[in-house]
Design an enzyme around this catalytic site. Structure first.
Site, PDB file in Angstrom:
ATOM      1  CG  ASP A   1     121.724 -46.970 -15.569  1.00  0.00           C
ATOM      2  OD1 ASP A   1     121.032 -47.735 -15.197  1.00  0.00           O
ATOM      3  OD2 ASP A   1     122.392 -47.388 -16.725  1.00  0.00           O
TER       4      ASP A   1
ATOM      5  CE  LYS B   1     121.906 -50.543 -16.207  1.00  0.00           C
ATOM      6  NZ  LYS B   1     122.330 -49.882 -17.740  1.00  0.00           N
TER       7      LYS B   1
END
Lengths: 370, 370
Positions: free
Chosen positions: B135, B139
């Site tokens: 994750d 980003k």
């Protein structure tokens, strides 16, 4: 420059009120966009300037006016646009934060650190605007207008600087788990807007309590995002230039757009500004650090706590020191719960009138910032 | 919805790759603007999506895709537009930061804290994406493209999570004045772009080292502003909604403007994207924390330091513990100066082959972040 038809935009980096004000208003009157870093000008004459710009359909961009290296105006006006801002608390004067950091780290007095800071060029020959909170109040006034949609009202800001801060209060604060920072605080309270700059005890574990030296940081509490913090250099040639260039790019992007589609100068359209009053400092509710020197004698504490209780001021923590060897006076330090400033001022006057209480009482406001 | 002529803008909050990708591309093909919070989709298929949007002259806004409550995309693309970005280092996964905070505060193991976090809903039943850094890498890929004008290259990101992190390394780090955080780091190095997520020792006095719990923070170093930090909630319904609404307002403001005047999706226009390569992790230069268990015997340290010296790896600090009562093995902890990862990997293999060295060597990267 202010009149030449080939010039679309004027950058004002003169500082001070005049001739900057005349130049900015003349540029606007001639239909030119303005980029400025002038916080004093905006805080004191922003209403007139933005009204003129609105009437002319030109932009006045001012990211460099508040905490140069931090894009805080953009964050407040655009990034947090969906939020109802609850409060802002900022370390927005690098000089005073540098002095406080050195006082804490080295145990030096305010006067000593100020003299050194002046020798190194961190503080100006006349440091009044920095150390007495005026510069911070200029920046706070601008942020408050954006956050709450109120006109700029610098004259109503409460301003108290760091020049009377004593080393022992920094040490006592530390002992209680707090740091003292010069904060600019603006908050939407039930009956008005708080707009105040003063030394403030804040919990040492908060991120903003650990901002050291000349750095700036702004803590913004929004109803949707919760607390957010923006940290960076507050002054200096390059950080200021960075903000000015960002404004130039923004204005250039938006200048072909219909003025109705641009970001409003103060986030709110002029006809949406509210007339919520700025609260006098006596009407502010916060917590307090009180230090008093008392005779080491029975009944002293009972008298003091009675005066506080009579005004509904409750005590959150207390330190009573043993008197130093061979002395019969000692320090009592009290932290209060949240209470009305007016009541605290009244209680302090009553306590100072007690025959067992020596010197004036030191009073520093305190914020939990959560 | 994707075809209806009355609809100008589609908000995609489905998450995951399909059907989100099909929907987004179809909306774009039909000339609709898109607002999305989908970091996985953008990190993996952003190049295709932004190319399609550029060709159609529509906007794809994605503030909610990175650190929801922090307007970091806007700060990077607009606020810092005058800066050459040197590096970004972010705590951009709340679940793993929560686990690390609890491990440090309570001395609990990774497995214990993860189980509790799952029970409380802070971690998902399948926590792989959060705890293994996937994750965060999504980003980071997006921020890297904006900062350096390179295409999205998630597949080339180096990703190492926190699941093998031992309590004793957190304690040793503390002893040396460091905290361990799962950081996403992207940097413009001489020969390429670093793009890496891994547990990282950072000095405890840095502001970002004190970001606790599920909060996010992104540290951005620009050449003009120096270091700036942006802190806030990284996830949650309201912070995400705040970012989505800010995007809606932005798109609405800009949709009447000529596409050439809008902020480019990735800060750079597509024809300005560079083909600077993403560096393989072996080519990254950083510092290292090494923990090795050795026999308590003369000459051990000489063998180890010789292997390091042969590879130009110099030592910044060292702790050698006395063996626990009744044992003949002990821990050596080394901090190295900056050096090439490939050399460290090679040195570790050689040291592990020594007969006096037990177990595998623990290696954690270290960044000063100044």
């Amino acid at each position: 420059m202010l009149a030449h038809p080939d010039i679309d935009l004027v950058v004002e980096l003169i500082g001070g009120i005049e001739p900057a004000k005349t130049f900015v208003l003349e540029a606007i009157a001639n239909g030119k966009h303005v980029v400025t870093a002038n916080k004093a000008l905006l805080a004191r004459h922003g209403n007139e300037i933005f009204a003129a710009a609105h009437a002319k359909g030109v932009m006045v961009a001012f990211e460099a006016a508040v905490a140069g290296g931090i894009p805080i105006i953009k964050a407040l006006r655009e990034g947090l646009t969906a939020n109802r801002i609850e409060w802002i608390a900022g370390i927005i004067n690098g000089t005073s934060n540098f002095i406080l950091s050195e006082m804490r780290a080295r145990g030096a007095s305010f006067a000593t650190v100020l003299t050194e800071a002046q020798a190194h060029g961190y503080a100006e020959a006349d440091p009044t605007y920095d150390i007495e909170g005026v510069d911070a109040a200029h920046k706070l006034t601008i942020m408050s207008a954006i956050a709450f949609g109120v006109p700029m009202q610098f004259a109503k800001a409460y301003t108290e600087g760091i020049s009377r801060l004593a080393q022992e209060d920094i040490r006592y604060a530390e002992e209680l788990g707090y740091r003292i920072k010069l904060l600019g605080i603006t908050r939407r309270a039930a009956t008005g807007i708080e707009l105040r700059v003063h030394p403030t005890l804040i919990p040492a574990r908060r991120l903003i309590a650990n901002v050291e030296g000349v750095m700036n940081a702004v803590l913004v509490k929004g109803d949707a995002v919760g607390p957010t913090l923006y940290y960076g250099a507050g002054a200096g040639a390059e950080p200021t230039a960075s903000a000015v260039i960002a404004d130039l790019v923004d204005v250039t992007r938006m200048h072909t757009a219909d003025p109705e589609h641009r970001v409003p100068h103060l986030a709110f359209q002029p006809d949406q500004l509210t007339d919520v009053p700025i609260l006098p400092i006596g009407d502010v509710v916060t917590s307090y650090y009180l230090r008093m020197r008392v005779d080491d004698r029975p009944g002293v504490l009972a008298d003091i706590t009675r005066i506080l209780a009579d005004r509904d001021i409750s005590i959150e923590a207390m330190i009573q020191k043993e008197p130093p060897e061979g002395q019969d006076r000692t320090d009592i330090i009290l932290l209060t719960h949240r209470t009305l400033e007016r009541n605290v001022v009244d209680a302090i006057a009553k306590i100072e009138a007690l025959p067992t209480v020596r010197d004036t009482i030191v009073r520093i406001r305190m914020e939990e910032l959560n």
